[in-house]
Design a protein around this motif. Structure first.
Motif, short mmCIF file in Angstrom:
data_model
loop_
_atom_site.label_atom_id
_atom_site.label_comp_id
_atom_site.label_asym_id
_atom_site.label_seq_id
_atom_site.Cartn_x
_atom_site.Cartn_y
_atom_site.Cartn_z
N LEU A 56 -1.76 3.53 6.93
CA LEU A 56 -1.49 4.73 7.27
C LEU A 56 -0.30 5.03 7.80
O LEU A 56 0.52 5.97 7.57
N SER A 57 -0.17 4.50 8.96
CA SER A 57 0.66 5.29 9.71
C SER A 57 1.98 4.87 8.98
O SER A 57 3.44 6.41 8.93
N LEU A 58 2.82 4.11 8.51
CA LEU A 58 3.71 3.62 7.66
C LEU A 58 3.50 4.19 6.61
O LEU A 58 4.75 4.66 6.45
N ALA A 59 2.70 4.48 5.84
CA ALA A 59 2.82 5.35 4.88
C ALA A 59 3.71 7.12 4.64
O ALA A 59 4.01 6.95 4.18
N ALA A 60 2.81 7.24 5.74
CA ALA A 60 3.15 8.60 6.07
C ALA A 60 4.74 8.68 6.68
O ALA A 60 4.50 9.77 6.21
N THR A 61 4.67 7.49 7.17
CA THR A 61 6.43 8.04 8.34
C THR A 61 7.08 7.89 7.21
O THR A 61 7.90 8.43 6.13
N ARG A 62 6.60 7.19 5.54
CA ARG A 62 7.57 6.93 4.36
C ARG A 62 7.68 8.30 3.57
O ARG A 62 8.48 8.35 2.89
N ARG A 80 3.07 -2.76 18.89
CA ARG A 80 4.29 -2.61 17.50
C ARG A 80 4.27 -1.50 16.82
O ARG A 80 5.40 -1.07 15.89
N LEU A 81 2.86 -1.02 16.31
CA LEU A 81 2.67 -0.42 15.96
C LEU A 81 3.86 1.00 16.23
O LEU A 81 4.69 1.95 15.78
N LEU A 159 -8.87 5.11 -0.42
CA LEU A 159 -9.78 3.82 -1.68
C LEU A 159 -8.85 2.93 -1.56
O LEU A 159 -8.51 2.74 -2.98
N GLN A 160 -8.41 1.62 -0.84
CA GLN A 160 -7.65 1.29 -1.13
C GLN A 160 -8.11 -0.08 0.49
O GLN A 160 -8.45 -0.05 1.28
N ALA A 161 -6.80 -0.93 -0.26
CA ALA A 161 -7.51 -2.18 0.41
C ALA A 161 -6.52 -2.46 1.53
O ALA A 161 -5.02 -3.39 0.98
N LEU A 162 -7.04 -2.11 2.84
CA LEU A 162 -5.43 -1.46 3.64
C LEU A 162 -6.00 -3.43 4.49
O LEU A 162 -6.30 -3.32 5.41
N ALA A 163 -4.53 -3.94 4.24
CA ALA A 163 -4.57 -4.87 5.45
C ALA A 163 -3.58 -5.42 5.71
O ALA A 163 -3.10 -6.72 6.35
N GLY A 164 -3.17 -3.71 6.65
CA GLY A 164 -1.97 -4.42 7.63
C GLY A 164 -0.70 -3.19 7.08
O GLY A 164 -0.47 -3.01 6.35
N ALA A 165 0.48 -3.81 7.72
CA ALA A 165 1.65 -3.24 7.19
C ALA A 165 1.98 -3.65 5.72
O ALA A 165 2.56 -2.72 5.74
N GLY A 166 1.71 -4.75 5.91
CA GLY A 166 2.27 -5.27 4.42
C GLY A 166 2.11 -4.01 3.30
O GLY A 166 2.22 -3.98 1.67
N SER A 167 0.93 -3.95 3.68
CA SER A 167 0.38 -2.80 2.19
C SER A 167 0.10 -1.34 2.30
O SER A 167 -0.59 -0.37 1.85
N ASP A 169 2.23 0.39 1.10
CA ASP A 169 3.38 0.82 0.06
C ASP A 169 1.79 0.50 -0.99
O ASP A 169 1.83 1.86 -2.30
N LEU A 170 0.64 0.38 -1.05
CA LEU A 170 -0.45 0.31 -2.10
C LEU A 170 -1.07 1.77 -1.51
O LEU A 170 -2.07 2.35 -2.35
N LEU A 171 -0.90 2.60 -0.68
CA LEU A 171 -1.16 3.59 -0.63
C LEU A 171 -1.05 4.25 -1.72
O LEU A 171 -1.06 5.84 -2.40
N ARG A 172 0.84 4.69 -2.06
CA ARG A 172 1.21 5.42 -3.55
C ARG A 172 0.54 5.25 -4.16
O ARG A 172 0.33 4.12 -4.80
N GLY A 173 -0.09 6.03 -4.44
CA GLY A 173 -1.06 6.84 -6.29
C GLY A 173 -2.20 6.23 -6.06
O GLY A 173 -3.25 6.14 -7.36
N SER A 174 -3.23 6.43 -4.32
CA SER A 174 -4.18 5.87 -4.28
C SER A 174 -4.94 6.75 -4.43
O SER A 174 -4.32 8.18 -4.62
N TYR A 175 -6.26 6.92 -4.96
CA TYR A 175 -7.22 7.71 -4.41
C TYR A 175 -7.78 7.69 -2.98
O TYR A 175 -7.53 7.14 -1.86
#
Length: 324
Positions: A56-62, A80-81, A159-167, A169-175
């Motif tokens: 969530l932090s990385l997605a918000a920053t981007r 690290r975060l 509503l997304q499968a968040l498994a760390g930094a690599g996920s 970008d999955l938050l874009r377009g999610s519910y």
């Protein structure tokens, strides 16, 4: 662009006093608040540097947000975060809440109320600060201790499968399930919009079922994939081939489901009414009774969805108990 109401809310935050009534005067505080005012968005804090908090932090920053403070019971993860998003490390959750306009508690569901109570017990009034948790099945009442000392509280569940930094970008377009009122609701919806997402509304009475359904799709599909990989190995396929091959199949299935209704995405013998192939599968799975039971259960659901007669396919099973 932020609404006029959102800009006014951010502006009011810029003039507040710091802890103990002392005006915020450090250069870092002024720079953070000025940046937030220019983009019309609240500054963010994160308590919990695990998989969800990191993504969530990385997605918000981007998306153009400024994460200004991070704390976690895992100091290395917090470090690290913080380094990855340019945030400051804080030693306590309270320090994060004081540093940011909007703080996310991305901690395990079972300790959300505990962390909220600890912050409330140690802190002064937190008016003009917002705190949000990200749990699927809990509401704003889990943060009641913070509400009682003046903080705005709410929920933002991705509503997304968040498994760390690599996920991230999955938050874009999610519910996102959003529960909040007033200015906080506007802030959260602005973040959802910045992520290209959509809001999903779940009544209070439906939270647990909503979460259960999400778990079926997220963790359930991974568990199913792992069982299928084991069967591929039993069939003589190397594991380093089995996993990527079945993952590609799962990806294709998800893409088909996204493109149309569920029935249109179905494939396989239950959809075709191929009882002979199903019988061959059940014979082959006889040495693997747990996998066989799972196959039957899912085949029955597939047949019903496809409008096929379960009994004609040799899949008659005991009916599921009905919920009163």
């Amino acid at each position: 662009m932020p609404s006029a109401e959102g800009r006014a809310y951010t502006s009011s935050r810029l003039t507040r006093n710091g802890p103990g009534g002392k005006a915020l005067g450090s250069r870092s505080d002024r720079d953070v608040k000025d940046t937030a005012a220019r983009v019309g968005a609240p500054t963010l804090g994160v308590v919990g540097a695990g998989r969800a908090g990191t993504a969530l932090s990385l997605a918000a920053t981007r998306a153009g947000y400024r994460v200004v403070a991070v704390s976690s019971r895992d100091p290395a993860g917090a470090g690290r975060l913080a380094a990855s998003v340019g945030a400051g490390l804080r030693s306590t959750p309270l320090a994060v809440v004081r540093s940011a306009d909007l703080t996310f508690l991305t901690v395990p569901d079972g300790v959300i109320s505990v962390v909220a109570a600890e912050i409330a017990a140690r802190g002064p009034a937190l008016r003009e600060h917002s705190v949000v948790h990200c749990a699927a099945s809990l509401g704003p009442e889990a943060l009641g201790a913070l509400r009682r000392i003046g903080a705005d509280v709410g929920v933002l569940h991705p509503l997304q499968a968040l498994a760390g930094a690599g996920s991230a970008d999955l938050l874009r377009g999610s519910y996102f399930r959003v529960e909040a009122d007033g200015h906080l609701e506007a802030d959260l919806l602005q973040l959802v919009d910045a992520l290209g997402g959509q809001r999903i509304v779940v009544p209070e009475s439906g939270r647990a079922v909503y979460h259960a359904a999400a778990v079926l799709v997220a963790s359930g599909s991974v568990a199913l994939l792992d069982r299928a990989v084991a069967l591929f190995e039993a069939a003589g396929v190397a594991r380093d081939v089995a996993r990527p091959a079945l993952t590609a199949l799962l990806h294709g299935t998800a893409a088909n489901a996204r493109a149309g209704d569920a029935a249109a995405a179905l494939t396989g013998p239950a959809v075709r009414g191929d009882a002979a192939t199903i019988a061959a599968h059940l014979r082959a799975l006889a040495p693997y009774p747990d996998a066989r039971d799972l196959y039957v259960m899912l085949a029955v659901e597939t047949a019903r969805l496809a409008g096929r007669d379960v009994a004609e396919l040799g899949l008659a099973v005991a009916p599921m108990p009905q919920v009163a």
